[in-house]
Each structure stands twice: as C-alpha cells, then as structure tokens.
Design an enzyme around this catalytic site. Structure first.
Site, PDB file in Angstrom:
ATOM      1  N   SER A 117      81.739  32.271   6.530  1.00 31.44           N
ATOM      2  CA  SER A 117      82.533  31.803   5.402  1.00 31.44           C
ATOM      3  C   SER A 117      82.478  30.273   5.314  1.00 31.44           C
ATOM      4  CB  SER A 117      83.967  32.321   5.526  1.00 31.44           C
ATOM      5  OG  SER A 117      84.718  32.048   4.370  1.00 31.44           O
ATOM      6  N   HIS A 158      81.179  34.907   0.544  1.00 24.67           N
ATOM      7  CA  HIS A 158      81.984  35.951  -0.122  1.00 24.67           C
ATOM      8  C   HIS A 158      81.416  36.161  -1.532  1.00 24.67           C
ATOM      9  CE1 HIS A 158      85.060  35.687   3.055  1.00 24.67           C
ATOM     10  NE2 HIS A 158      84.991  34.371   2.926  1.00 24.67           N
ATOM     11  N   GLU A 185      79.646  39.290   1.887  1.00 22.25           N
ATOM     12  CA  GLU A 185      80.378  39.580   3.113  1.00 22.25           C
ATOM     13  C   GLU A 185      79.601  40.560   3.987  1.00 22.25           C
ATOM     14  OE1 GLU A 185      84.289  40.891   2.022  1.00 22.25           O
ATOM     15  OE2 GLU A 185      84.868  38.922   1.219  1.00 22.25           O
TER      16      GLU A 185
END
Length: 254
Positions: A117, A158, A185
C-alpha cells in the site's frame, strides 16, 4: 504489494529474503499506530518461517539519522514497509542516513525491499499521494517526491478495488516519462529494476503515455490523452520497463 497482501505474497517475500535464514526488518513509519503494525507483521513473517523479524521504529528524522539504524539495516536480508500514509515515510525518512543506506543496500542487492500500500507508493520517484475526485483532470490526483527505489514508474495501490484508473491516467498525463503502474490488492510486482513479474490474485494495470500523440493538461477541466497504451496483466505475466513492452507468457505465480 498493492495492499491487503495474503499469505502467499508474504511467503514469497520471506523466501526471497532467505526463508529460515531471513533477517527481516519491519518499518511501520507510514502507520498511525506503528506498534500495532509492527506486531502484526512480526507475527505474520515469523509464522511463515522467517529466521528473525524485528521492527525498526522510525517516527522522527532524529531516529532515522541515529547511529543505531545502520547496524540494524546492514544485518537485514529483507526490509518491509507497511501501509498507512506514504507522505509520512518521505517526511521522516527522505534524505536521512536510513534512506541513504537503504539506497546502497538495495542497489547492491544486499537486501530484498518490499512495501505494501503506502509502502509500495513510496518506491516511485514521483509518488501519488492522493486524489479521489471524479474525471481525468489535473485536480483528481496529487503527487510528491517518493524515495525512488524504482525510478521511471508511478505506483498506485488498492487499484481496482478503489477505482483509481482515472487518477493514474491523470498522473501519467502530467508525467508522461513515467510508466503508471496500478497494483490491485493481494497483488504485487517482483522487479529487478529492468522488468517486473506480476504475482498474486489480482492484476497490474500499466499506463504508458510514451506513445501518446496528444497530451493536454489544462489547470482546470478535462485532460486530453490520446494514443496512450494500457496493459492489464495477471499473475505470471512480465513487463519490460526499459522497453515498455509486456511479455505475455506464463511464468511463476505466487
């Protein structure tokens, strides 16, 4: 890693770092609760068979410049950046002794570097820091300096789950020399700097404006981006960064 990494991706990192001989350092600078993030990844990597897992708490530039950082990083075979706020990483670590040493260690191949992330976003030279406005405009994405562990790319994370194609298109229109790389993800790119392989359960979307025939980025209103290429690559596919071309073939998947 694009976020929400499952056991297979984390295991691949442990294996690359040395498996039972791995000496993994977890850096949770991006997190608002670093102690919680550290504990979670220490537990996960230990359960996956890593020989040693320890946190390196860097919450200020004083800590990132402290003499004790060097022996910890030099002993590591793998370094992992957790998720959170990528700008916190650059503010705290950028240009410090920790950053400089990591650049040397990664460049020499002494450590395997991974991030999820926010920890993935910071790998870029030009880093996507936010943006959730509709449309493809200069205002739908914000950028800043990253740590440039992987130059020549703009990484977003994401990606499919949060519908971030518009902001990656806008970012690449603003910086057409960079390749846009949107990572879903539980998905990752494994790279040696010249090419990457897609791992995980999702896809990686590559936006290439190098071949675009027209780019117009007005201060307000829609962006024009004509003739750009988009590649959507699932696990096992590879992409050559210098040649800006995918190699559509089956390879190893996580």
């Amino acid at each position: 890693m694009g976020g929400a990494a499952g056991p297979a991706l984390l295991l691949r990192f442990v294996e690359l770092a040395g498996a039972a001989a791995a000496q993994i350092v977890v850096i949770a600078t991006a997190s608002e609760s670093p102690e919680t993030a550290e504990a979670a990844y220490v537990e996960k990597f230990s359960a996956l068979g890593a020989g040693s897992v320890r946190p390196l708490r860097l919450t200020s530039r004083i800590e990132a410049n402290a003499p004790g950082v060097e022996p910890v990083l030099r002993a590591a075979t793998g370094v992992f950046f957790t998720g959170g706020d990528q700008e916190r990483i650059t503010r705290v670590i950028g240009g410090t002794a920790a950053d400089s040493l990591l650049q040397v260690l990664v460049g020499s191949g002494a450590v395997v570097l991974a991030g999820t992330s926010a920890g993935a976003a910071v790998m870029s030279a030009t880093m996507i820091t936010g943006g959730d406005e509709p449309g493809v405009t200069a205002g739908c994405v914000s950028t800043g300096p990253g740590l440039e562990f992987l130059p020549g790319v703009l990484i977003d994370q994401h990606f499919s789950e949060r519908g971030r194609l518009n902001r990656l298109l806008a970012a690449v229109a603003c910086y057409p020399h960079e390749l846009g790389v949107g990572i879903d993800e539980d998905t990752a790119i494994l790279t040696d700097g010249d090419r990457f392989e897609v791992l995980g359960s999702g896809t990686v979307t590559v936006v290439d404006a190098g071949c675009a025939t027209d780019i117009q980025v007005p201060p307000a209103g829609p962006i024009a981006l004509a003739g750009a290429r988009i590649h959507v690559l699932p696990a096992g596919h590879t992409f050559h960064l210098t040649g800006r071309q995918p190699a559509v073939e089956r390879g190893r998947a996580a």
